[in-house]
Scaffold this motif. Structure first.
Motif, PDB file in Angstrom:
ATOM      1  N   MET A 126      22.777 -28.052 -29.279  1.00 25.52           N
ATOM      2  CA  MET A 126      22.718 -27.378 -30.579  1.00 25.52           C
ATOM      3  C   MET A 126      23.282 -28.318 -31.650  1.00 25.52           C
ATOM      4  SD  MET A 126      24.473 -23.755 -31.731  1.00 25.52           S
ATOM      5  CE  MET A 126      24.009 -22.960 -30.239  1.00 25.52           C
ATOM      6  N   GLU A 127      22.674 -28.344 -32.824  1.00 25.44           N
ATOM      7  CA  GLU A 127      23.114 -29.214 -33.899  1.00 25.44           C
ATOM      8  C   GLU A 127      24.451 -28.758 -34.452  1.00 25.44           C
ATOM      9  OE1 GLU A 127      20.261 -29.620 -36.982  1.00 25.44           O
ATOM     10  OE2 GLU A 127      18.632 -30.102 -35.607  1.00 25.44           O
ATOM     11  N   ARG A 128      25.198 -29.705 -34.985  1.00 24.75           N
ATOM     12  CA  ARG A 128      26.511 -29.409 -35.582  1.00 24.75           C
ATOM     13  C   ARG A 128      26.372 -28.371 -36.692  1.00 24.75           C
ATOM     14  NH1 ARG A 128      31.491 -28.608 -35.582  1.00 24.75           N
ATOM     15  NH2 ARG A 128      32.741 -29.441 -37.245  1.00 24.75           N
ATOM     16  N   GLU A 129      25.312 -28.480 -37.490  1.00 23.35           N
ATOM     17  CA  GLU A 129      25.075 -27.558 -38.603  1.00 23.35           C
ATOM     18  C   GLU A 129      25.044 -26.108 -38.117  1.00 23.35           C
ATOM     19  OE1 GLU A 129      24.107 -26.638 -42.679  1.00 23.35           O
ATOM     20  OE2 GLU A 129      24.795 -28.481 -41.752  1.00 23.35           O
ATOM     21  N   GLU A 130      24.364 -25.843 -37.021  1.00 30.89           N
ATOM     22  CA  GLU A 130      24.259 -24.483 -36.500  1.00 30.89           C
ATOM     23  C   GLU A 130      25.531 -24.056 -35.781  1.00 30.89           C
ATOM     24  OE1 GLU A 130      21.969 -22.135 -37.057  1.00 30.89           O
ATOM     25  OE2 GLU A 130      21.154 -23.607 -38.457  1.00 30.89           O
ATOM     26  N   GLN A 131      26.216 -24.979 -35.139  1.00 30.92           N
ATOM     27  CA  GLN A 131      27.440 -24.644 -34.417  1.00 30.92           C
ATOM     28  C   GLN A 131      28.534 -24.164 -35.356  1.00 30.92           C
ATOM     29  OE1 GLN A 131      28.317 -28.249 -32.270  1.00 30.92           O
ATOM     30  NE2 GLN A 131      27.992 -27.173 -30.343  1.00 30.92           N
ATOM     31  N   GLU A 132      28.636 -24.789 -36.513  1.00 31.42           N
ATOM     32  CA  GLU A 132      29.765 -24.502 -37.375  1.00 31.42           C
ATOM     33  C   GLU A 132      29.585 -23.272 -38.266  1.00 31.42           C
ATOM     34  OE1 GLU A 132      28.833 -27.496 -41.103  1.00 31.42           O
ATOM     35  OE2 GLU A 132      30.399 -28.002 -39.711  1.00 31.42           O
ATOM     36  N   LYS A 133      28.364 -22.718 -38.378  1.00 33.62           N
ATOM     37  CA  LYS A 133      28.150 -21.548 -39.224  1.00 33.62           C
ATOM     38  C   LYS A 133      28.682 -20.312 -38.515  1.00 33.62           C
ATOM     39  CE  LYS A 133      24.279 -21.329 -41.434  1.00 33.62           C
ATOM     40  NZ  LYS A 133      22.898 -21.027 -41.831  1.00 33.62           N
ATOM     41  N   ILE A 134      29.638 -19.634 -39.158  1.00 33.40           N
ATOM     42  CA  ILE A 134      30.317 -18.471 -38.580  1.00 33.40           C
ATOM     43  C   ILE A 134      29.750 -17.167 -39.137  1.00 33.40           C
ATOM     44  CG2 ILE A 134      32.563 -17.374 -38.240  1.00 33.40           C
ATOM     45  CD1 ILE A 134      32.318 -20.214 -37.017  1.00 33.40           C
ATOM     46  N   PHE A 135      29.441 -17.174 -40.412  1.00 33.64           N
ATOM     47  CA  PHE A 135      28.981 -15.976 -41.115  1.00 33.64           C
ATOM     48  C   PHE A 135      28.117 -16.435 -42.280  1.00 33.64           C
ATOM     49  CE2 PHE A 135      29.445 -12.948 -44.603  1.00 33.64           C
ATOM     50  CZ  PHE A 135      29.151 -11.751 -43.981  1.00 33.64           C
ATOM     51  N   SER A 136      27.084 -15.655 -42.612  1.00 32.92           N
ATOM     52  CA  SER A 136      26.220 -16.017 -43.726  1.00 32.92           C
ATOM     53  C   SER A 136      25.765 -14.767 -44.467  1.00 32.92           C
ATOM     54  CB  SER A 136      24.997 -16.789 -43.213  1.00 32.92           C
ATOM     55  OG  SER A 136      24.222 -17.240 -44.289  1.00 32.92           O
ATOM     56  N   LYS A 137      25.755 -14.871 -45.783  1.00 32.70           N
ATOM     57  CA  LYS A 137      25.258 -13.792 -46.646  1.00 32.70           C
ATOM     58  C   LYS A 137      24.262 -14.413 -47.618  1.00 32.70           C
ATOM     59  CE  LYS A 137      25.345  -9.745 -48.704  1.00 32.70           C
ATOM     60  NZ  LYS A 137      24.787  -8.582 -48.111  1.00 32.70           N
ATOM     61  N   ARG A 138      23.065 -13.841 -47.690  1.00 28.28           N
ATOM     62  CA  ARG A 138      22.014 -14.359 -48.556  1.00 28.28           C
ATOM     63  C   ARG A 138      21.751 -13.379 -49.687  1.00 28.28           C
ATOM     64  NH1 ARG A 138      15.954 -14.846 -46.455  1.00 28.28           N
ATOM     65  NH2 ARG A 138      16.219 -12.622 -46.627  1.00 28.28           N
ATOM     66  N   ILE A 139      21.588 -13.924 -50.892  1.00 31.77           N
ATOM     67  CA  ILE A 139      21.261 -13.121 -52.061  1.00 31.77           C
ATOM     68  C   ILE A 139      20.005 -13.711 -52.685  1.00 31.77           C
ATOM     69  CG2 ILE A 139      21.979 -12.369 -54.352  1.00 31.77           C
ATOM     70  CD1 ILE A 139      24.880 -12.725 -53.399  1.00 31.77           C
ATOM     71  N   LYS A 140      18.918 -12.937 -52.700  1.00 30.25           N
ATOM     72  CA  LYS A 140      17.677 -13.379 -53.336  1.00 30.25           C
ATOM     73  C   LYS A 140      17.723 -12.964 -54.797  1.00 30.25           C
ATOM     74  CE  LYS A 140      14.253 -13.985 -50.676  1.00 30.25           C
ATOM     75  NZ  LYS A 140      12.979 -14.228 -50.442  1.00 30.25           N
ATOM     76  N   ALA A 141      17.381 -13.915 -55.660  1.00 36.75           N
ATOM     77  CA  ALA A 141      17.427 -13.661 -57.098  1.00 36.75           C
ATOM     78  C   ALA A 141      16.246 -14.352 -57.766  1.00 36.75           C
ATOM     79  CB  ALA A 141      18.752 -14.161 -57.667  1.00 36.75           C
ATOM     80  N   VAL A 197      28.860 -22.417 -50.847  1.00 36.22           N
ATOM     81  CA  VAL A 197      27.976 -21.618 -51.692  1.00 36.22           C
ATOM     82  C   VAL A 197      26.813 -22.538 -52.027  1.00 36.22           C
ATOM     83  CG1 VAL A 197      27.724 -20.318 -53.834  1.00 36.22           C
ATOM     84  CG2 VAL A 197      29.945 -20.374 -52.662  1.00 36.22           C
ATOM     85  N   THR A 198      25.612 -22.117 -51.639  1.00 32.26           N
ATOM     86  CA  THR A 198      24.419 -22.935 -51.858  1.00 32.26           C
ATOM     87  C   THR A 198      23.444 -22.178 -52.730  1.00 32.26           C
ATOM     88  OG1 THR A 198      24.692 -23.865 -49.643  1.00 32.26           O
ATOM     89  CG2 THR A 198      22.557 -24.211 -50.713  1.00 32.26           C
ATOM     90  N   GLU A 199      22.946 -22.856 -53.751  1.00 35.57           N
ATOM     91  CA  GLU A 199      21.862 -22.317 -54.566  1.00 35.57           C
ATOM     92  C   GLU A 199      20.607 -23.070 -54.154  1.00 35.57           C
ATOM     93  OE1 GLU A 199      20.292 -22.104 -59.171  1.00 35.57           O
ATOM     94  OE2 GLU A 199      21.419 -23.826 -58.446  1.00 35.57           O
ATOM     95  N   SER A 200      19.592 -22.325 -53.752  1.00 35.99           N
ATOM     96  CA  SER A 200      18.304 -22.915 -53.418  1.00 35.99           C
ATOM     97  C   SER A 200      17.312 -22.420 -54.446  1.00 35.99           C
ATOM     98  CB  SER A 200      17.877 -22.493 -52.008  1.00 35.99           C
ATOM     99  OG  SER A 200      16.622 -23.024 -51.696  1.00 35.99           O
ATOM    100  N   ARG A 201      16.694 -23.353 -55.159  1.00 34.84           N
ATOM    101  CA  ARG A 201      15.785 -22.994 -56.242  1.00 34.84           C
ATOM    102  C   ARG A 201      14.392 -23.500 -55.905  1.00 34.84           C
ATOM    103  NH1 ARG A 201      14.089 -25.336 -61.079  1.00 34.84           N
ATOM    104  NH2 ARG A 201      15.241 -27.226 -60.585  1.00 34.84           N
ATOM    105  N   ARG A 202      13.420 -22.604 -55.973  1.00 35.70           N
ATOM    106  CA  ARG A 202      12.030 -22.946 -55.677  1.00 35.70           C
ATOM    107  C   ARG A 202      11.289 -23.257 -56.972  1.00 35.70           C
ATOM    108  NH1 ARG A 202       7.554 -18.747 -53.527  1.00 35.70           N
ATOM    109  NH2 ARG A 202       7.509 -18.313 -55.732  1.00 35.70           N
ATOM    110  N   PHE A 203      10.538 -24.351 -56.948  1.00 38.69           N
ATOM    111  CA  PHE A 203       9.701 -24.683 -58.084  1.00 38.69           C
ATOM    112  C   PHE A 203       8.482 -25.452 -57.600  1.00 38.69           C
ATOM    113  CE2 PHE A 203      12.709 -28.082 -57.621  1.00 38.69           C
ATOM    114  CZ  PHE A 203      12.010 -29.237 -57.868  1.00 38.69           C
ATOM    115  N   GLN A 204       7.516 -25.573 -58.494  1.00 43.05           N
ATOM    116  CA  GLN A 204       6.268 -26.222 -58.119  1.00 43.05           C
ATOM    117  C   GLN A 204       6.262 -27.665 -58.616  1.00 43.05           C
ATOM    118  OE1 GLN A 204       2.908 -23.889 -59.171  1.00 43.05           O
ATOM    119  NE2 GLN A 204       1.600 -24.837 -57.676  1.00 43.05           N
ATOM    120  N   LYS A 205       5.894 -28.581 -57.711  1.00 41.29           N
ATOM    121  CA  LYS A 205       5.816 -29.998 -58.050  1.00 41.29           C
ATOM    122  C   LYS A 205       4.585 -30.576 -57.375  1.00 41.29           C
ATOM    123  CE  LYS A 205       8.438 -34.276 -57.796  1.00 41.29           C
ATOM    124  NZ  LYS A 205       9.682 -34.899 -57.337  1.00 41.29           N
TER     125      LYS A 205
END
Length: 118
Positions: free
Chosen positions: A1-16, A37-45
């Motif tokens: 398992m990747e380190r990224e997945e191993q270390e995630k304990i809890f996650s909350k997602r907010i769609k806006a 805290v991560t902001e993921s922004r979708r745009f067209q390119k």
């Protein structure tokens, strides 16, 4: 398992709209916890949708200070800068958008579902 997945304990997602915020509790190798805290922004390119991410790391010794500053800042915006705005409307708009997305079915959804056609 990747380190990224191993270390995630809890996650909350907010769609806006075109943005999604992720609040993730993570652990260090020595089992110390911190918040990202991560902001993921979708745009067209170039005719394709791409995502741009911004990430903020908040460590345990700063939790209370950051939370207090965030609350104070939001309260200032709501009461001093925008007292005329009904912020509840945004909450209701998000709930209505989610309800519409759930109730909206495409032809493919219907064809691949367990609906029986007469």
């Amino acid at each position: 398992m990747e380190r990224e997945e191993q270390e995630k304990i809890f996650s909350k997602r907010i769609k806006a709209g075109k943005r999604t915020y992720f609040f993730d509790v993570r652990a260090t190798r020595s089992n110390d916890y911190y918040l990202t805290v991560t902001e993921s922004r979708r745009f067209q390119k170039d005719g394709e949708f791409v995502f741009e991410k911004s990430k903020l790391f908040i460590y345990k010794e700063d939790f209370d200070k950051v939370l207090e500053a965030l609350q104070e800042t939001v309260n200032h915006i709501k009461s001093e800068l925008m007292p005329h705005v009904d912020f509840e409307q945004f909450k209701n708009a998000d709930e209505n958008y989610t309800e519409k997305q759930i109730s909206k079915k495409t032809d493919d959804d219907l064809l691949n579902s367990s609906y029986k056609w007469d």
